[in-house]
Design a protein around this motif. Structure first.
Motif, PDB file in Angstrom:
ATOM      1  N   ASN A 232     -36.630 -30.409 -15.589  1.00 32.39           N
ATOM      2  CA  ASN A 232     -36.145 -30.997 -16.840  1.00 32.39           C
ATOM      3  C   ASN A 232     -37.181 -31.967 -17.391  1.00 32.39           C
ATOM      4  O   ASN A 232     -37.762 -32.762 -16.632  1.00 32.39           O
ATOM      5  CB  ASN A 232     -34.829 -31.745 -16.612  1.00 32.39           C
ATOM      6  N   LEU A 233     -37.400 -31.926 -18.695  1.00 30.91           N
ATOM      7  CA  LEU A 233     -38.345 -32.815 -19.359  1.00 30.91           C
ATOM      8  C   LEU A 233     -37.585 -33.655 -20.377  1.00 30.91           C
ATOM      9  O   LEU A 233     -36.843 -33.130 -21.212  1.00 30.91           O
ATOM     10  CB  LEU A 233     -39.451 -32.023 -20.056  1.00 30.91           C
ATOM     11  N   TYR A 234     -37.775 -34.985 -20.302  1.00 31.06           N
ATOM     12  CA  TYR A 234     -37.048 -35.908 -21.153  1.00 31.06           C
ATOM     13  C   TYR A 234     -38.004 -36.820 -21.921  1.00 31.06           C
ATOM     14  O   TYR A 234     -39.091 -37.158 -21.434  1.00 31.06           O
ATOM     15  CB  TYR A 234     -36.157 -36.832 -20.321  1.00 31.06           C
ATOM     16  N   SER A 235     -37.546 -37.254 -23.100  1.00 31.53           N
ATOM     17  CA  SER A 235     -38.149 -38.353 -23.840  1.00 31.53           C
ATOM     18  C   SER A 235     -37.080 -39.428 -23.999  1.00 31.53           C
ATOM     19  O   SER A 235     -35.876 -39.135 -23.851  1.00 31.53           O
ATOM     20  CB  SER A 235     -38.628 -37.884 -25.218  1.00 31.53           C
ATOM     21  N   PRO A 236     -37.453 -40.684 -24.299  1.00 39.35           N
ATOM     22  CA  PRO A 236     -36.426 -41.706 -24.550  1.00 39.35           C
ATOM     23  C   PRO A 236     -35.458 -41.230 -25.625  1.00 39.35           C
ATOM     24  O   PRO A 236     -35.856 -40.693 -26.655  1.00 39.35           O
ATOM     25  CB  PRO A 236     -37.254 -42.901 -25.021  1.00 39.35           C
ATOM     26  N   GLY A 237     -34.175 -41.412 -25.368  1.00 39.45           N
ATOM     27  CA  GLY A 237     -33.142 -40.925 -26.275  1.00 39.45           C
ATOM     28  C   GLY A 237     -32.499 -39.638 -25.792  1.00 39.45           C
ATOM     29  O   GLY A 237     -31.386 -39.294 -26.198  1.00 39.45           O
ATOM     30  N   ASP A 238     -33.182 -38.913 -24.912  1.00 42.28           N
ATOM     31  CA  ASP A 238     -32.628 -37.684 -24.350  1.00 42.28           C
ATOM     32  C   ASP A 238     -31.629 -38.016 -23.240  1.00 42.28           C
ATOM     33  O   ASP A 238     -31.718 -39.068 -22.596  1.00 42.28           O
ATOM     34  CB  ASP A 238     -33.730 -36.795 -23.772  1.00 42.28           C
ATOM     35  N   THR A 239     -30.708 -37.112 -23.002  1.00 42.16           N
ATOM     36  CA  THR A 239     -29.713 -37.280 -21.948  1.00 42.16           C
ATOM     37  C   THR A 239     -29.486 -35.937 -21.243  1.00 42.16           C
ATOM     38  O   THR A 239     -29.923 -34.895 -21.720  1.00 42.16           O
ATOM     39  CB  THR A 239     -28.364 -37.758 -22.522  1.00 42.16           C
ATOM     40  N   LEU A 240     -28.797 -35.994 -20.126  1.00 37.28           N
ATOM     41  CA  LEU A 240     -28.314 -34.796 -19.442  1.00 37.28           C
ATOM     42  C   LEU A 240     -26.832 -35.019 -19.186  1.00 37.28           C
ATOM     43  O   LEU A 240     -26.453 -35.962 -18.497  1.00 37.28           O
ATOM     44  CB  LEU A 240     -29.051 -34.571 -18.118  1.00 37.28           C
TER      45      LEU A 240
END
Length: 343
Positions: A232-240
């Motif tokens: 999984n790749l995230y940036s600030p503001g992303d959620t799971l």
């Protein structure tokens, strides 16, 4: 499926409440949260919600395992394992049996080596599908002059900058450039068993092989076989969102490894009376979490990525060789979630 749990079921109300609370929380407020499990630089926990997991320890040959994984021997061995095993405890969460935390398991040099393989090599492998494959025809960068059949260049390489991801249905989606693909559109990549996120199941055909170096690393440290993984790749503001991993055909543990920015991780089990046991922890780059026993099928999710917390040694990745993308990891978090598919 290993049991009769519904992959589409809704999580308990208490977990949803905690998730929403942390999703709205400002990063500065995380520091003084008494319910948040955090570890300082010497891997000491911030509260008494966790205990040292007695009877569970890292393998005695851990340093050799790390050396075997690295392509180059480090100048100083303490760069890959700075403390003795008895000074690197594994922690358990008593109210969630089987949930183990390995704070700072991977030192920076190992994290960078893992990052290189995942992002330069594995997402360029045609056998590994991404979320972008759902709606676009995905082009692959070609490596020139390597002499190795099938070896592909990195998407971060200058020669990959002019690739175009064309939509399967132009009426619904627009073409993507390599920059758009890497900056925001790439959200996950499957390794080994190619999990179908829409149907929440694995395809019936034989899975492609799991990357052998990652497989060796995982299986020599954790009590499981590495047969499938979701990166999984995230940036600030992303959620799971809160979910349970219940599609594998066995109850073997799954392991999660964090790279890059900090994340808030929520994990919980529903009790017989309808209430829930919940643990909230701050995971940092190099941490690992093992979900085993009762917690193998626990609800879990990521309500927040903490901006500005990327590991210092990782901030400039992918570095000078890929100057256009230098500093890409500064605002990213990666999570490698590895599972065993079959008994």
């Amino acid at each position: 499926m290993a049991n009769d749990l519904d992959a589409h079921a809704k999580p308990p109300a208490k977990l949803r409440e905690v998730y929403k609370e942390y999703q709205k929380l400002k990063p500065a407020a995380l520091t003084n949260r008494p319910d948040l499990i955090q570890f300082d630089e010497d891997t000491s926990p911030s509260n008494d919600q966790v205990l040292v997991a007695k009877g569970t320890q890292l393998p005695q040959e851990l340093r050799q395992i790390f050396l075997d994984f690295l392509s180059e021997r480090p100048e100083h061995l303490e760069d890959i394992m700075p403390v003795r095993l008895d000074q690197s405890p594994i922690y358990q969460v008593p109210n969630l049996p089987g949930l183990l935390i390995y704070p700072s398991l991977l030192q920076p040099q190992l994290q960078l080596s893992l990052l290189d393989r995942l992002l330069h090599r594995d997402i360029s492998n045609t056998a590994h599908k991404t979320n972008v494959h759902l709606h676009h025809h995905v082009p692959y960068p070609e490596a020139s002059g390597t002499g190795v059949p099938g070896l592909r260049a990195s998407y971060f390489a200058p020669t990959s900058s002019d690739l175009l991801f064309t939509p399967k249905d132009p009426a619904l989606h627009k073409p993507l450039t390599t920059s758009q693909f890497l900056q925001k559109k790439l959200r996950w990549c499957t390794l080994g068993g190619q999990y179908d996120w829409t149907a929440k199941q694995y395809p019936s055909d034989a899975p492609p092989p799991f990357p052998p170096d990652l497989k060796d690393l995982i299986e020599r440290i954790f009590p499981m076989k590495a047969e499938a993984a979701i990166l999984n790749l995230y940036s600030p503001g992303d959620t799971l969102s809160l979910h349970r991993d219940v599609s594998e055909e066995c109850a073997a543990p799954l392991v999660s490894i964090s790279l890059g920015c900090d994340a808030v991780f929520i994990c919980g089990l529903e009790r017989a009376d309808g209430e829930a046991e919940v643990a909230v922890m701050r995971l940092r780059s190099g941490d690992a979490v093992l979900m085993s026993g009762e917690s193998r099928y626990a609800w879990h999710g990521v309500p927040k990525i903490v901006e500005g917390t990327c590991l210092k040694e990782m901030e400039e990745w992918p570095g000078e060789e890929f100057d256009e993308w230098r500093g890409w990891m500064r605002g990213k978090r990666l999570n490698l979630n590895v599972r065993q598919m079959f008994a």
